[in-house]
Structures are given as structure tokens and as C-alpha cells.
Scaffold this active site. Structure first.
Site, PDB file in Angstrom:
ATOM      1  N   ASP A   1      13.655  15.388   0.727  1.00 30.12           N
ATOM      2  CA  ASP A   1      12.514  14.430   0.587  1.00 30.12           C
ATOM      3  C   ASP A   1      11.991  13.531  -0.130  1.00 30.12           C
ATOM      4  OD1 ASP A   1       9.552  15.695   0.041  1.00 30.12           O
ATOM      5  OD2 ASP A   1       9.873  15.212  -1.573  1.00 30.12           O
TER       6      ASP A   1
HETATM    7  N1  LIG Z   1       9.704   4.514   8.660  1.00 33.57           N
HETATM    8  C1  LIG Z   1      10.335   4.415   7.216  1.00 33.57           C
HETATM    9  N2  LIG Z   1      10.119   5.243   6.489  1.00 33.57           N
HETATM   10  C2  LIG Z   1       9.750   5.501   5.854  1.00 33.57           C
HETATM   11  C3  LIG Z   1       9.951   3.695   4.389  1.00 33.57           C
HETATM   12  N3  LIG Z   1      10.042   4.726   3.090  1.00 33.57           N
HETATM   13  C4  LIG Z   1      10.104   5.967   3.190  1.00 33.57           C
HETATM   14  N4  LIG Z   1       9.311   6.995   4.781  1.00 33.57           N
HETATM   15  C5  LIG Z   1       9.246   7.887   5.478  1.00 33.57           C
HETATM   16  C6  LIG Z   1      10.426   8.686   5.233  1.00 33.57           C
HETATM   17  C7  LIG Z   1       9.925  10.021   4.685  1.00 33.57           C
HETATM   18  O1  LIG Z   1       8.850  10.013   5.983  1.00 33.57           O
HETATM   19  C8  LIG Z   1       8.511   9.442   4.023  1.00 33.57           C
HETATM   20  C9  LIG Z   1       8.246  10.346   3.210  1.00 33.57           C
HETATM   21  O2  LIG Z   1       8.124  11.557   2.614  1.00 33.57           O
HETATM   22  P1  LIG Z   1       8.178  12.924   2.975  1.00 33.57           P
HETATM   23  O3  LIG Z   1      10.526  12.869   1.587  1.00 33.57           O
HETATM   24  O4  LIG Z   1       7.565  14.218   2.312  1.00 33.57           O
HETATM   25  O5  LIG Z   1       9.026  13.304   3.956  1.00 33.57           O
HETATM   26  P2  LIG Z   1       7.648  13.720   5.552  1.00 33.57           P
HETATM   27  O6  LIG Z   1       6.554  14.190   4.674  1.00 33.57           O
HETATM   28  O7  LIG Z   1       7.403  12.521   6.206  1.00 33.57           O
HETATM   29  O8  LIG Z   1       8.728  15.104   6.451  1.00 33.57           O
HETATM   30  P3  LIG Z   1       9.891  16.105   5.970  1.00 33.57           P
HETATM   31  O9  LIG Z   1       8.789  15.949   4.997  1.00 33.57           O
HETATM   32  O10 LIG Z   1      10.890  15.790   5.547  1.00 33.57           O
HETATM   33  O11 LIG Z   1       8.936  16.980   6.985  1.00 33.57           O
HETATM   34  O12 LIG Z   1       8.470   8.448   4.209  1.00 33.57           O
HETATM   35  C10 LIG Z   1      10.204   3.239   5.930  1.00 33.57           C
HETATM   36  O13 LIG Z   1      10.662   1.939   4.656  1.00 33.57           O
HETATM   37  N5  LIG Z   1      10.102   3.009   6.992  1.00 33.57           N
END
Ligand SMILES: Nc1nc2c(ncn2[C@H]2C[C@H](O)[C@@H](COP(=O)(O)OP(=O)(O)OP(=O)(O)O)O2)c(=O)[nH]1
Length: 207
Positions: free
Chosen positions: A84
Site C-alpha cells: 500500500d
Molecule cells: N504507473 C505508476 N503508478 C504509480 C506511480 N506512483 C504511484 N503509483 C500507483 C501505484 C499504486 O497502484 C497506486 C497507489 O495506490 P494503492 O497503494 O492504494 O494501490 P492501488 O489501489 O492502485 O492497488 P491495490 O490497493 O494494491 O490493489 O499508485 C507512478 O509513478 N507510476
């Protein structure tokens, strides 16, 4: 390189994440794994952590564990990786923007300042946490002009809602920054070097 070239067969690796960025980091490293999204109410956990004055690193670890445990219940034989990331600017926590308009508000708050991406990762196996790590990359954003923001948001469109900082560093987001401190994979949401070190120590990867 075929996926899994450095991997022992057992245990299977499961990434408890819906994040395309995290998947891309693992795939680029040539790891063989399955990605399963964990249905966890992240907003509720974050809200109660904030209300209890829990630091961002602990809140991110709580969320990473919630995701890993949820998936481990479905895949008890696997080593499950949960992650996270919380963007912190002074004492404000930022979530992924819900719209390009909210993304603009985030970027207006972040420009000209240095923010931290508090990034937690943990491994869960056999009903317990077997490893954890928090990386905190620091990113210094340029005091970008309104005209730049207009052009950036027009280029990125909906992509700005898929990342916590409304930028994709590996894409046009690089133009936003003056300086970066920390592993790029951590910025993308998965502290890869520490994770690979643990996987080697744990016998999952060849040394
Ligand atoms: N492509 C890309 N993604 C980034 C970057 N910086 C942060 N992120 C993404 C990674 C994660 O998908 C998101 C952070 O939000 P979370 O940790 O809540 O993850 P998310 O909800 O996307 O997926 P998850 O909770 O692991 O199912 O931001 C970047 O520079 N490039």
C-alpha cells in the site's frame, strides 16, 4: 527471459493487488506470479487510522496486511505479497484522485514542494506475516505553471486517476519533477530491491 527464470517452484507467488504498476514492476523483473485484487475497504481503514493518529507508515502496513490476508485466505499455499502507498505532504494524506479535476487540485497542492510516498510491502505465508518493509521515496515537484498543468492533464487524461500522486513517473509525469530520492520501483508502489532480498533469503529465488 521467461518468467520465473530465477525462481524455485515452490511456493507460488501471489501479488494481492489490482495495481497495473505493481504488476509491471514484478513482470519486468521476470518474476512468475499471479495477481489477485483484494476487496478491502481501504478508505475505512485509512479513515480510522487517521482518526486514531496512527502514522502513515503504520496505516499503509495495516492496509498492505489487510490485502495480503484477504488473498491468503483464498490461496493458503502461496506466499502472498501485499502493498500500500500513501502520499504524504506535511500532515496531509492524499488518495488516488477521483477525477482529472481532483488530480489538478492535488498537483496544485504538490507543485513547488517535496512530498513523500510512504510505501509499505509485506509477505504473508502460512497464516502469518513473514516479512515487512516500508520505503519512503521523496519527490520534489517543480512549481509548474498553470499552462503546463493544462497540457499535462490534457495529455494524461484519465490516467491521472490511477496513481496516488496523479502522475506516472515512468511516463509524462517525469516532467513534473526537479529531484527524486529513492528507488523508482518504490515510487511505482513496490519496493522491489528489499522484496527480492527477502525472496532470496526465504529460498524463493536463486541466490
Ligand atoms: N504507473 C505508476 N503508478 C504509480 C506511480 N506512483 C504511484 N503509483 C500507483 C501505484 C499504486 O497502484 C497506486 C497507489 O495506490 P494503492 O497503494 O492504494 O494501490 P492501488 O489501489 O492502485 O492497488 P491495490 O490497493 O494494491 O490493489 O499508485 C507512478 O509513478 N507510476
Amino acid at each position: 527471459m521467461s518468467a520465473g527464470a530465477f525462481q524455485a517452484g515452490d511456493p507460488p507467488l501471489v501479488l494481492a493487488s489490482a495495481s497495473s504498476a505493481r504488476r509491471a514492476v514484478m513482470e519486468a523483473a521476470g518474476l512468475r506470479f499471479e495477481a489477485l485484487a483484494a476487496a478491502v475497504d481501504e478508505a475505512a481503514i485509512k479513515e480510522s487510522a487517521r482518526a486514531e493518529g496512527i502514522p502513515a507508515a503504520d496505516a499503509a502496513m495495516m492496509l498492505a496486511e489487510a490485502k495480503a490476508r484477504r488473498i491468503a485466505a483464498r490461496r493458503p499455499e502461496a506466499l502472498v505479497i501485499g502493498c500500500d502507498q500513501i502520499l504524504v505532504l506535511e500532515d496531509r494524506w492524499f488518495d488516488k484522485p477521483a477525477s482529472p479535476a481532483e488530480a489538478r487540485a492535488h498537483l496544485e497542492a504538490l507543485r513547488g514542494r517535496t512530498h513523500r510516498l510512504v510505501t509499505a510491502v509485506l509477505c504473508w505465508r502460512g497464516g502469518q506475516r513473514v516479512w515487512q518493509h516500508v520505503a519512503t521515496p521523496r519527490l520534489t515537484m517543480r512549481p509548474v505553471s498553470d499552462a503546463f498543468l493544462d497540457a499535462y492533464l490534457a495529455l494524461e487524461a484519465e490516467a491521472v486517476t490511477s496513481t496516488v500522486g496523479a502522475y506516472r513517473l515512468e511516463g509524462p509525469g517525469i516532467h513534473l519533477f526537479d529531484a527524486l530520492e529513492g528507488e523508482q520501483a518504490s515510487i511505482l508502489g513496490l519496493p522491489l530491491l528489499p522484496l527480492l532480498g527477502f525472496l532470496r533469503q526465504h529460498g524463493v529465488l536463486l541466490r
